[in-house]
Design a protein around this motif. Structure first.
Motif, PDB file in Angstrom:
ATOM      1  N   ILE A  67       0.868  -1.175   0.000  1.00 17.10           N
ATOM      2  CA  ILE A  67       0.000   0.000   0.000  1.00 17.10           C
ATOM      3  C   ILE A  67       0.906   1.228   0.000  1.00 17.10           C
ATOM      4  CG2 ILE A  67      -1.710   1.295   1.338  1.00 17.10           C
ATOM      5  CD1 ILE A  67      -2.507  -1.437   2.626  1.00 17.10           C
ATOM      6  N   CYS A  68       0.667   2.143  -0.920  1.00 22.35           N
ATOM      7  CA  CYS A  68       1.430   3.396  -0.920  1.00 22.35           C
ATOM      8  C   CYS A  68       1.062   4.172   0.345  1.00 22.35           C
ATOM      9  CB  CYS A  68       1.100   4.216  -2.172  1.00 22.35           C
ATOM     10  SG  CYS A  68       1.791   5.882  -2.103  1.00 22.35           S
ATOM     11  N   ALA A  69       2.076   4.572   1.109  1.00 23.23           N
ATOM     12  CA  ALA A  69       1.817   5.247   2.383  1.00 23.23           C
ATOM     13  C   ALA A  69       1.222   6.638   2.185  1.00 23.23           C
ATOM     14  CB  ALA A  69       3.107   5.337   3.194  1.00 23.23           C
ATOM     15  N   THR A  70       1.370   7.195   0.973  1.00 27.46           N
ATOM     16  CA  THR A  70       0.845   8.546   0.738  1.00 27.46           C
ATOM     17  C   THR A  70      -0.597   8.522   0.244  1.00 27.46           C
ATOM     18  OG1 THR A  70       3.072   9.241   0.178  1.00 27.46           O
ATOM     19  CG2 THR A  70       1.290  10.745  -0.431  1.00 27.46           C
ATOM     20  N   CYS A  71      -0.890   7.677  -0.757  1.00 25.02           N
ATOM     21  CA  CYS A  71      -2.241   7.704  -1.343  1.00 25.02           C
ATOM     22  C   CYS A  71      -3.087   6.502  -0.933  1.00 25.02           C
ATOM     23  CB  CYS A  71      -2.170   7.814  -2.866  1.00 25.02           C
ATOM     24  SG  CYS A  71      -1.597   6.322  -3.704  1.00 25.02           S
ATOM     25  N   ALA A  72      -2.461   5.479  -0.340  1.00 22.16           N
ATOM     26  CA  ALA A  72      -3.149   4.269   0.137  1.00 22.16           C
ATOM     27  C   ALA A  72      -3.697   3.390  -0.978  1.00 22.16           C
ATOM     28  CB  ALA A  72      -4.248   4.618   1.144  1.00 22.16           C
ATOM     29  N   VAL A 117       8.617   4.527  -7.437  1.00 22.99           N
ATOM     30  CA  VAL A 117       7.683   5.548  -6.969  1.00 22.99           C
ATOM     31  C   VAL A 117       6.279   5.107  -7.356  1.00 22.99           C
ATOM     32  CG1 VAL A 117       6.994   7.977  -7.134  1.00 22.99           C
ATOM     33  CG2 VAL A 117       9.414   7.367  -7.282  1.00 22.99           C
ATOM     34  N   CYS A 118       5.316   5.342  -6.469  1.00 14.37           N
ATOM     35  CA  CYS A 118       3.921   5.002  -6.744  1.00 14.37           C
ATOM     36  C   CYS A 118       3.450   5.718  -8.016  1.00 14.37           C
ATOM     37  CB  CYS A 118       3.083   5.424  -5.539  1.00 14.37           C
ATOM     38  SG  CYS A 118       1.323   5.508  -5.855  1.00 14.37           S
ATOM     39  N   THR A 119       2.850   4.960  -8.917  1.00 17.92           N
ATOM     40  CA  THR A 119       2.407   5.523 -10.193  1.00 17.92           C
ATOM     41  C   THR A 119       1.363   6.616  -9.991  1.00 17.92           C
ATOM     42  OG1 THR A 119       2.606   3.244 -10.925  1.00 17.92           O
ATOM     43  CG2 THR A 119       1.653   4.799 -12.493  1.00 17.92           C
ATOM     44  N   ILE A 120       0.500   6.422  -9.019  1.00 10.25           N
ATOM     45  CA  ILE A 120      -0.563   7.397  -8.740  1.00 10.25           C
ATOM     46  C   ILE A 120       0.053   8.710  -8.217  1.00 10.25           C
ATOM     47  CG2 ILE A 120      -2.664   7.821  -7.372  1.00 10.25           C
ATOM     48  CD1 ILE A 120      -3.081   5.380  -9.118  1.00 10.25           C
ATOM     49  N   CYS A 121       1.019   8.572  -7.293  1.00 10.24           N
ATOM     50  CA  CYS A 121       1.600   9.762  -6.662  1.00 10.24           C
ATOM     51  C   CYS A 121       2.593  10.492  -7.575  1.00 10.24           C
ATOM     52  CB  CYS A 121       2.284   9.378  -5.351  1.00 10.24           C
ATOM     53  SG  CYS A 121       1.090   8.943  -4.071  1.00 10.24           S
ATOM     54  N   ALA A 122       3.197   9.766  -8.529  1.00 10.26           N
ATOM     55  CA  ALA A 122       4.164  10.390  -9.434  1.00 10.26           C
ATOM     56  C   ALA A 122       3.475  11.302 -10.450  1.00 10.26           C
ATOM     57  CB  ALA A 122       4.966   9.313 -10.166  1.00 10.26           C
TER      58      ALA A 122
HETATM   59 ZN   LIG Z   1       0.649   6.711  -4.016  1.00  7.20          ZN
END
Ligand SMILES: [Zn+2]
Ligand SMILES: [Zn+2]
Length: 272
Positions: free
Chosen positions: A6-11, A20-25
């Motif tokens: 689980i990405c700690a920033t966007c979950a 790097v998380c694709t969603i957050c990048a």
């Molecule tokens: Zn993310």
């Protein structure tokens, strides 16, 4: 041992652990200054995350965590005699929360308004007996954890009697909303995700490509989104945080879109 992350920033859940998380990048999100971080359900549970279910109004519930998991979003559960819609699944669950959701009825679909809200949608589906996960076709490529329960959808979809999904787009090409006719005492409710954001004044809304990075949409798109949702009557609007327009929400959306268009057109440049 969890075999997904689980990405700690966007979950948002991931099959793999990219650098790097694709969603957050993406330009709509952000990676923290401290760098990309990953977590797991086990780690979150051991860290003392608690999940709670709250009543928002008759037959509408919110799922929240303390402390926030991801960006602090909340899920909605729309309860009907024919089943339950899980909307904007949060990036956390535990046995007690799953049991509380199951107690409200059979979840017939797990649907996120857009990729920022995928959360742990596959985990939710699995723990709810394989409930279908409906992903807006234009955004299908953003899914980071695959599962056979995932199906794509387009157009207007009556997922339960009186509960219609549709895709005004804007924030993402497939950005979706839920129209729930029986909500607000029969006056209608719109669950707007990030497609339409309820402002803190509770009498206006915003339409943005990115909220954290302040990337605006054009006036034409704001008006297109407003016209799309105005096809059906609704009195109240809930976004994917605690934001709500308690009453008169359809007019608020139309008025706010006109204001957005006027500002982006330069009508008020004399005030700047
Ligand atoms: Zn993310
Ligand atoms: Zn978003």
């Amino acid at each position: 041992m969890d075999e997904w992350w689980i990405c700690a920033t966007c979950a948002v859940e991931h099959d793999e652990q990219p650098e790097v998380c694709t969603i957050c990048a993406d330009e709509r999100q952000w990676v923290p200054a401290s760098g990309q971080a990953w977590t797991t359900l086990t780690e979150l549970e051991e860290a003392g995350v608690r999940a709670e279910i709250h009543v928002l109004e008759h037959d509408l519930y919110a799922l929240r965590t303390t402390p926030d998991v991801g960006i602090g979003q909340e899920s909605k559960l729309v309860v009907t005699p024919d089943g339950v819609l899980l909307w904007d699944p949060i990036g956390y669950l535990d046995d007690a929360l799953v049991a509380a959701v199951r107690a409200l009825g059979e979840v017939v679909a797990v649907v996120a308004s857009h990729p920022h809200m995928y959360g742990v949608q596959v985990e939710w589906s699995r723990r709810l007996g394989g409930a279908p996960i409906l992903v807006a076709e234009p955004d299908r490529g953003w899914v980071q954890r695959e599962d056979e329960a995932i199906a794509s959808w387009q157009g207007d979809l009556e997922v339960l009697p009186g509960v219609v999904l549709s895709q005004p787009g804007g924030h993402f090409p497939g950005s979706a909303v839920v129209h729930w006719a029986a909500g607000a005492g029969g006056r209608g409710v719109l669950l707007s995700g990030d497609t339409i954001f309820a402002n803190p004044d509770r009498t206006s809304v915003s339409f943005m490509r990115s909220y954290p990075n302040r990337i605006p949409l054009s006036g034409a798109v704001a008006e297109r989104v407003a016209q799309h949702v105005a096809r059906r009557p609704f009195d109240r609007l809930y976004n994917n945080f605690a934001g709500v327009i308690p009453t008169g929400a359809r007019d608020v959306v139309l008025r706010s879109a006109a204001r957005h268009a006027a500002w982006t057109r330069g009508d008020h440049d004399g005030l700047t």
